[in-house]
Design a protein around this motif. Structure first.
Motif, short mmCIF file in Angstrom:
data_model
loop_
_atom_site.label_atom_id
_atom_site.label_comp_id
_atom_site.label_asym_id
_atom_site.label_seq_id
_atom_site.Cartn_x
_atom_site.Cartn_y
_atom_site.Cartn_z
N ARG A 87 0.84 -1.20 0.00
CA ARG A 87 0.00 0.00 0.00
C ARG A 87 0.87 1.24 0.00
O ARG A 87 0.64 2.20 -0.72
N TRP A 88 1.97 1.20 0.80
CA TRP A 88 2.86 2.35 0.86
C TRP A 88 3.52 2.58 -0.50
O TRP A 88 3.53 3.68 -1.03
N ALA A 89 4.04 1.51 -1.09
CA ALA A 89 4.72 1.64 -2.39
C ALA A 89 3.76 2.15 -3.46
O ALA A 89 4.11 3.02 -4.26
N PRO A 97 4.42 6.55 -6.15
CA PRO A 97 4.81 6.02 -7.45
C PRO A 97 6.32 5.93 -7.64
O PRO A 97 6.81 5.01 -8.29
N GLY A 98 7.06 6.84 -7.01
CA GLY A 98 8.52 6.81 -7.13
C GLY A 98 9.10 5.55 -6.51
O GLY A 98 10.00 4.91 -7.07
N ALA A 99 8.54 5.16 -5.38
CA ALA A 99 9.03 3.97 -4.69
C ALA A 99 8.69 2.72 -5.51
O ALA A 99 9.50 1.80 -5.64
N LEU A 100 7.47 2.71 -6.09
CA LEU A 100 7.07 1.58 -6.93
C LEU A 100 8.05 1.44 -8.08
O LEU A 100 8.52 0.36 -8.41
N ARG A 101 8.39 2.58 -8.66
CA ARG A 101 9.27 2.57 -9.82
C ARG A 101 10.66 2.05 -9.45
O ARG A 101 11.26 1.27 -10.19
N ARG A 129 6.52 1.67 -17.61
CA ARG A 129 6.61 3.12 -17.37
C ARG A 129 7.97 3.67 -17.75
O ARG A 129 8.06 4.81 -18.20
N ASP A 130 9.04 2.88 -17.62
CA ASP A 130 10.35 3.34 -18.04
C ASP A 130 10.40 3.45 -19.56
O ASP A 130 10.97 4.39 -20.13
N TRP A 131 9.81 2.44 -20.21
CA TRP A 131 9.76 2.45 -21.68
C TRP A 131 8.98 3.68 -22.16
O TRP A 131 9.38 4.37 -23.10
N TRP A 132 7.86 3.94 -21.51
CA TRP A 132 7.01 5.07 -21.90
C TRP A 132 7.79 6.38 -21.76
O TRP A 132 7.78 7.24 -22.64
N GLN A 133 8.51 6.52 -20.66
CA GLN A 133 9.24 7.74 -20.43
C GLN A 133 10.36 7.90 -21.46
O GLN A 133 10.58 8.99 -22.00
N ARG A 134 11.00 6.79 -21.78
CA ARG A 134 12.11 6.81 -22.73
C ARG A 134 11.60 7.16 -24.12
O ARG A 134 12.24 7.92 -24.86
N THR A 135 10.44 6.62 -24.48
CA THR A 135 9.98 6.79 -25.86
C THR A 135 8.97 7.93 -26.02
O THR A 135 8.84 8.50 -27.08
N HIS A 136 8.20 8.23 -25.00
CA HIS A 136 7.18 9.26 -25.10
C HIS A 136 7.45 10.44 -24.21
O HIS A 136 6.66 11.39 -24.16
N GLN A 154 0.28 6.68 -11.96
CA GLN A 154 -0.61 5.56 -11.66
C GLN A 154 0.14 4.43 -10.97
O GLN A 154 1.32 4.20 -11.24
N THR A 155 -0.58 3.74 -10.08
CA THR A 155 0.06 2.59 -9.41
C THR A 155 -0.84 1.36 -9.47
O THR A 155 -0.76 0.60 -10.42
N CYS A 156 -1.73 1.21 -8.50
CA CYS A 156 -2.51 -0.03 -8.39
C CYS A 156 -3.91 0.35 -7.96
O CYS A 156 -4.10 1.28 -7.18
N CYS A 157 -4.90 -0.38 -8.44
CA CYS A 157 -6.29 -0.04 -8.13
C CYS A 157 -6.68 -0.47 -6.71
O CYS A 157 -7.70 -0.05 -6.18
N GLY A 158 -5.90 -1.35 -6.09
CA GLY A 158 -6.18 -1.77 -4.72
C GLY A 158 -6.94 -3.08 -4.62
O GLY A 158 -7.34 -3.50 -3.53
N GLN A 159 -7.11 -3.76 -5.75
CA GLN A 159 -7.92 -4.97 -5.72
C GLN A 159 -7.34 -6.07 -4.84
O GLN A 159 -8.08 -6.73 -4.11
N ALA A 160 -6.02 -6.26 -4.92
CA ALA A 160 -5.41 -7.33 -4.12
C ALA A 160 -5.68 -7.07 -2.64
O ALA A 160 -5.97 -7.99 -1.88
#
Lengths: 491, 251
Positions: A429-431, A435-439, A478-485, B39-45
């Motif tokens: 949930r935190w990650a 979004p930066g942490a997820l990435r 998302r990295d691909w998107w940033q690189r190309t778009h 965007q990240t996750c919709c929270g379904q899990a």
């Protein structure tokens, strides 16, 4: 509920053996697929099925909302018709009442109509302990009783047995309970049915006390209704001198007219019949016709607690048709016994943890015994949203919270054994909130992808034991998107 | 029309090819697609495992990120169903818990404009022939949430039937769950694996080269089972089939 199930292991463990038992899997698959197809055909014949389903839901919801009023009305009607009403708060009380009533007749045996309520309270075992023998007269219940087995399906309790197994049970066990199986009994259905018919006929003709449940109770007239296919029920309901009916309080409907809906939806959903072969109704007592004494034992046993839960109460709409069992892919593989209750399958997974609470290992595991595929909700003739209740009960287990037990509000603590999962969910949930942490996590996974093992330790082991893991790609989208778009970077 | 691609955390992390396929397909059909980077996750899990309160901030985040777009398209029936079916329910539950209308109001804008990919193609763009070319035999597995929560019906099959070169084979027991079910696959591994094996066996019986579905999570489970059973079939997301053309074929 039944003492038979105390100490049941959690569902995944209980399901393990069934999943690996080829005969059982084969029996279950054959039976559930056959009845599933027949049911779909029977339902498709009715042009107003959706309206009937909605009507059934509305009638049940209305009745549950005013249950106190209708129960009092029922008691008055039954009493006025010459019956006696008894109230049982739990299984022990119900068993004590029935045992006393049988003893008062001086009899030591009873014949029984198939009944989930008496299974739920383990009445047969309670009577046995007091020297009273209860004979099941429904064919499948007879097979289960003779085989010293437990029912594994609501409607077809011996669904897990094939014909050969049934012949063996009849041959070796019938003699100890009454008329033995004929010499040279084969496994043809006609011969098996005939053996059961002869065996049971003796019991019907001898019995002075009958014990039943009921599919419905009509408040306005005090009438009880049993629907069945074999006719054994009608024998038990009409031949004995004393009839004792044990019925859950949620089985009530306000009027005779309400039966119109359920007598259409129940048989089509359960046995795929347009109409059930036998519909027996009885109202109190009548001189010179049927039992001379009638007792109705109204069973709570966790039902008013369930009623107090605004999401979970919909489980009380259930008319025990078992359509949800027959479409459930989990039930099909795990079998009924794994659910540790007389109510197996999807409905059992939401009913048992509500009636019994979630303290035991088996009850705490039942809400997870589903992939949430939704097939059970789709077939339910009273539109119980089983997946919704499953998720609601999962929440109760991992987060705790207020519930009603024995009429009092209590606050449950989160269940033990979910600490690692809870931490992982919090971490995720935190990650996902950053979004930066997820990435950063995705990049790490991509960079280390060559080192990912094919099998995993810990909770992941269960995944990799039977499935290969996907390969982590070199670059997340998302990295691909940033690189190309040239999308702007995450916060 | 300014459309946001909601790729889902699983696709983003493990199946970026699906995202590229959706982008290619929608662009070919003249749609202006944006990928909101936050965007990240919709929270379904979280929601389906019983952590509804943990899912709430993720749902709010989803609304923040996607609220301004005209339409939100996702190549996942499951995550689409989370937004469309379960976000309103989360709002109702918050209200029932005495927390007022705030959550319901925050989530309401994204609910009606979130579409699963095949729904968006058929219902919003009004196309069933997307100009694709895919010379393979394919069987289609309708995943549970797409089938029952979103009611995708025959939309995916109509789209596949219009693909040039594609031969569609009916999957026996198509509407039976593959056994993934999110955390179910880990919590009930024996039953999940048995369901997965049965699904792969019925897919094999079609003789198709490809098993196609509209959810990569289910495909991950089915594909992982196929690999373990050494099945010759490949799992492919429907977006990759619909994006494939004679000039730029996908495998």
């Amino acid at each position: 509920m039944s003492g038979t199930f105390v100490g049941m292991p959690a569902f995944p463990e209980a399901a393990h053996d069934a999943v690996n038992n080829r005969t059982l899997r084969g029996n279950l698959r054959h039976a559930t697929h056959t009845i599933r197809a027949k049911r779909a055909k029977a339902v498709a014949e009715v042009s107003d099925w959706a309206a009937l389903r909605e009507a059934g839901k509305q009638i049940k919801d209305h009745t549950l909302r005013h249950l106190d009023r209708y129960l009092v009305q029922l008691e008055e009607s039954v009493t006025a018709a010459g019956g006696t009403v008894h109230w049982a708060a739990d299984a022990d009380e119900a068993n004590r009442i029935v045992t006393r009533l049988v003893k008062e007749t001086g009899e030591t045996e009873v014949v029984k109509v198939k009944s989930m309520a008496t299974q739920e309270i383990a009445l047969n075992e309670a009577l046995e302990a007091e020297g009273i023998r209860a004979y099941e007269t429904d064919l499948a219940e007879l097979i289960v009783q003779l085989g010293k087995d437990r029912p594994s399906h609501i409607l077809v309790p011996a669904i897990h047995r094939n014909r050969g197994e049934i012949r063996d049970i009849f041959r070796s066990e019938m003699g100890a309970w009454g008329r033995p199986a004929p010499e040279g009994l084969t496994d043809t259905p006609a011969e098996l049915a005939d053996a059961a018919r002869l065996h049971l006929r003796e019991k019907f003709l001898r019995a002075k006390v009958g014990v039943s449940g009921a599919n419905f109770m009509v408040a306005e007239t005090g009438t009880l209704v049993v629907v069945e296919s074999e006719g054994n029920g009608r024998m038990c309901l009409t031949l004995p001198e004393t009839l004792i009916s044990v019925v859950g309080i949620e089985k009530i409907v306000p009027t005779w007219q309400d039966l119109e809906v359920f007598l259409q939806t129940l048989p089509r959903s359960s046995t795929a019949e347009r109409m059930n072969p036998y519909t027996s109704t009885w109202t109190g007592t009548t001189d010179g016709d049927g039992p001379r004494t009638f007792h109705l034992v109204l069973l709570d046993n966790g039902r008013t607690d369930t009623l107090a839960d605004e999401v979970g109460r919909q489980a009380l709409r259930c008319i025990r048709c078992s359509a949800c069992l027959n479409v459930c892919p989990v039930y099909e593989r795990a079998g009924g016994h794994a659910y540790g209750s007389v109510y197996p399958g999807p409905i059992g997974a939401i009913l048992s943890p509500q009636l019994r609470g979630t303290a035991s290992e088996i009850d705490a595991s039942l809400p997870y015994a589903s992939s949430l595929c939704g097939a059970c909700y789709e077939v339910c003739p009273v539109a119980i949203d089983i997946p919704e209740v499953l998720v609601h009960l999962r929440e109760r287990i991992v987060e705790g919270g207020p519930v009603t037990r024995e009429g009092a509000k209590v606050v449950l603590k989160p269940a033990k054994g979910h600490a690692a999962e809870r931490a992982a969910m919090r971490g995720a949930r935190w990650a996902f909130s950053h979004p930066g942490a997820l990435r950063a996590g995705q990049r790490l996974a991509s960079r280390t992808r060559r080192f990912h093992p094919r099998t995993l330790p810990g909770p992941g082991k269960a995944w990799s034991a039977s499935r290969d893991l996907p390969e982590v790609p070199a670059e997340p989208f998302r990295d691909w998107w940033q690189r190309t778009h040239g999308g702007k970077d995450a916060k | 029309m300014r459309v946001a691609l909601f790729l889902t955390c699983v696709n983003d992390t493990l199946y970026p090819d699906t995202g590229r396929a959706v982008l290619k397909l929608l662009t070919r059909l003249g749609v202006d697609v944006d990928f909101p980077m936050d965007q990240t996750c919709c929270g379904q899990a979280h929601y389906n495992t019983g952590y509804r309160h943990q899912a709430e901030p993720l749902a709010r985040h989803f609304s923040d990120v996607f609220g301004e777009y005209e339409a939100i398209v996702t190549p996942s029936g499951s995550c689409g169903a989370m937004v469309r079916e379960l976000y309103p329910r989360m709002g109702e539950r918050a209200r029932a818990e005495g927390r007022g209308d705030t959550l319901a109001k925050t989530l309401a804008p994204v609910v009606p404009k979130t579409y699963e990919l095949t729904e968006f193609l058929v219902d919003v763009l009004g196309v069933t022939d997307v100009g694709a070319y895919y010379p393979h035999t394919v069987t289609y597995h309708p995943t549970c949430h797409g089938l029952r929560s979103l009611g995708l019906g025959d939309r995916p099959r109509r789209l596949l039937q219009a693909v040039k070169g594609l031969e569609l084979r009916e999957l026996p027991g198509a509407d039976e769950c593959c056994g993934f079910g999110g955390t179910f696959a880990v919590k009930n591994p024996d039953v999940s694996a048995a369901m997965g094996t049965d699904k792969v066996r019925s897919a094999e019986s079609t003789g198709a080269e490809v098993l196609c579905a509209a959810d990569n999570s289910c495909l991950m489970h089915i594909g992982g089972t196929m690999a373990r059973l050494s099945t010759a079939m490949r799992p492919v997301h429907i977006a990759e089939i619909l994006a494939s053309t004679e000039e730029e074929p996908s495998a």
